[in-house]
Design a protein around this motif. Structure first.
Motif, PDB file in Angstrom:
ATOM      1  N   ILE A   1       0.911  -1.177   0.084  1.00 44.64           N
ATOM      2  CA  ILE A   1       0.000   0.007   0.176  1.00 44.64           C
ATOM      3  C   ILE A   1       0.948   1.210   0.022  1.00 44.64           C
ATOM      4  O   ILE A   1       1.751   1.358   0.929  1.00 44.64           O
ATOM      5  N   VAL A   2       0.558   2.052  -1.214  1.00 47.84           N
ATOM      6  CA  VAL A   2       1.382   3.198  -1.079  1.00 47.84           C
ATOM      7  C   VAL A   2       1.237   4.404  -0.200  1.00 47.84           C
ATOM      8  O   VAL A   2       0.012   4.201   0.370  1.00 47.84           O
ATOM      9  N   PRO A   3       1.863   5.214   0.170  1.00 48.76           N
ATOM     10  CA  PRO A   3       1.489   6.202   1.302  1.00 48.76           C
ATOM     11  C   PRO A   3       0.276   7.235   0.488  1.00 48.76           C
ATOM     12  O   PRO A   3       0.298   7.479  -0.543  1.00 48.76           O
ATOM     13  N   ILE A   4      -0.544   7.504   1.471  1.00 49.87           N
ATOM     14  CA  ILE A   4      -1.644   8.399   1.108  1.00 49.87           C
ATOM     15  C   ILE A   4      -1.593   9.861   1.498  1.00 49.87           C
ATOM     16  O   ILE A   4      -2.219  10.598   0.851  1.00 49.87           O
ATOM     17  N   ASP A   5      -0.393  10.233   2.214  1.00 51.92           N
ATOM     18  CA  ASP A   5      -0.477  11.415   2.580  1.00 51.92           C
ATOM     19  C   ASP A   5       0.933  11.687   3.122  1.00 51.92           C
ATOM     20  O   ASP A   5       1.360  11.343   4.126  1.00 51.92           O
ATOM     21  N   PRO A   6       1.845  12.443   2.184  1.00 49.65           N
ATOM     22  CA  PRO A   6       1.339  12.885   0.808  1.00 49.65           C
ATOM     23  C   PRO A   6       1.530  11.585  -0.055  1.00 49.65           C
ATOM     24  O   PRO A   6       2.096  10.754  -0.047  1.00 49.65           O
ATOM     25  N   MET A   7       0.391  11.894  -1.284  1.00 50.48           N
ATOM     26  CA  MET A   7       0.284  11.000  -2.268  1.00 50.48           C
ATOM     27  C   MET A   7       1.041  11.362  -3.344  1.00 50.48           C
ATOM     28  O   MET A   7       0.875  12.502  -3.793  1.00 50.48           O
ATOM     29  N   PHE A   8       1.757  10.544  -3.693  1.00 51.18           N
ATOM     30  CA  PHE A   8       2.671  11.038  -4.995  1.00 51.18           C
ATOM     31  C   PHE A   8       1.783  10.471  -6.276  1.00 51.18           C
ATOM     32  O   PHE A   8       1.508   9.577  -6.422  1.00 51.18           O
ATOM     33  N   VAL A   9       1.587  11.564  -7.133  1.00 51.79           N
ATOM     34  CA  VAL A   9       1.111  11.362  -8.334  1.00 51.79           C
ATOM     35  C   VAL A   9       1.967  11.527  -9.668  1.00 51.79           C
ATOM     36  O   VAL A   9       2.180  12.858  -9.801  1.00 51.79           O
ATOM     37  N   PRO A  10       2.433  10.604 -10.420  1.00 52.93           N
ATOM     38  CA  PRO A  10       3.512  10.932 -11.435  1.00 52.93           C
ATOM     39  C   PRO A  10       2.992  11.755 -12.674  1.00 52.93           C
ATOM     40  O   PRO A  10       3.617  12.597 -12.890  1.00 52.93           O
TER      41      PRO A  10
END
Length: 248
Positions: free
Chosen positions: A62-71
């Motif tokens: 599960i990727v971090p949601i905060d901060p969420m990285f958006v490529p």
């Protein structure tokens, strides 16, 4: 307006799936279906999940949601006084883990979920490219942007269908909607007009003096984008959490 989001998620090995499910169940507050006030328990569980999943979990994929990285993220709008094409590369979304969940309702038999929240600040920051117009003034820029939404009301709704996998039942989301309406906003687009200071400052001043109107104009399409973005994360979690464990 088109809004494309590309997310890269880690892949879990099937041989560890059972251990992963148990680990996720331990992390989250699971409400028994026998609770007298199930929706209130579910409300608290959802709010807790935002805090627990803030930094993600590499062991669970599960990727971090905060901060969420958006490529990559793209926005374009042609209607109204602001007509812009915006493209963001490697941007971050900050603040979602601090939401306050006001109410939550779930219908286990229909697999329909409704969540009402408020959020003090939500920030989008990163490199951008822009072209288009503001009123009759052509606009162009390439630099760093910083957009913050304040005092937002948020409604989430999602629905899915149960599917069998490995002897257990999981939710396959087929509808996911996010509606975020901010009360205010601040907007900064750096290096507008190839760094022409006066035009850049004037444009940013106009955007901020009219920030609420600008954001509300963009809100419907922004919400579509957030729906796609968060559906991917929600589906990733649902793929790890059998309905038998979610509704014990």
């Amino acid at each position: 307006m088109e809004f494309a989001v590309i997310l890269v998620f880690s892949v879990l090995l099937f041989s560890t799936e059972g251990a992963v499910e148990k680990s996720l169940v331990k992390k989250l507050n699971i409400c028994s279906s026998s609770y007298q006030n199930y929706n209130e328990c579910f409300r608290g569980a959802i709010e807790s999940a935002f805090r627990v999943l803030k930094d993600g979990d590499r062991s669970l994929g599960i990727v971090p949601i905060d901060p969420m990285f958006v490529p990559e993220m793209g926005i374009s709008t042609v209607d109204g006084p602001v007509g812009l094409n915006l493209k963001f590369i490697n941007c971050t979304h900050n603040g979602i883990s601090t939401v306050k969940v006001l109410s939550a309702e779930v219908s286990p038999d229909k697999q329909r979920y409704n969540i009402n929240m408020t959020l003090d600040t939500f920030n989008m920051n990163g490199p951008y490219e822009a072209s288009g117009r503001i009123l009759v003034l052509p606009i162009s820029g390439k630099g760093i942007c910083n957009i913050t939404l304040y005092d937002s009301k948020i409604d989430w709704m999602f629905h899915g269908n149960p599917v069998k996998r490995g002897g257990k039942t999981y939710l396959e989301i087929d509808e996911y909607k996010v509606r975020m309406i901010p009360n205010g906003a601040s907007i900064y687009l750096g290096n507008l007009f190839n760094g022409e200071k006066v035009l850049g400052e004037t444009t940013n001043r106009f955007l901020n003096e009219n920030s609420r109107d600008v954001i509300l104009e963009l809100a419907p399409d922004l919400n579509e984008a957030l729906s796609r973005l968060h559906q991917g994360l929600a589906q990733r979690i649902m793929n790890l959490l059998p309905l038998e464990d979610l509704f014990p």
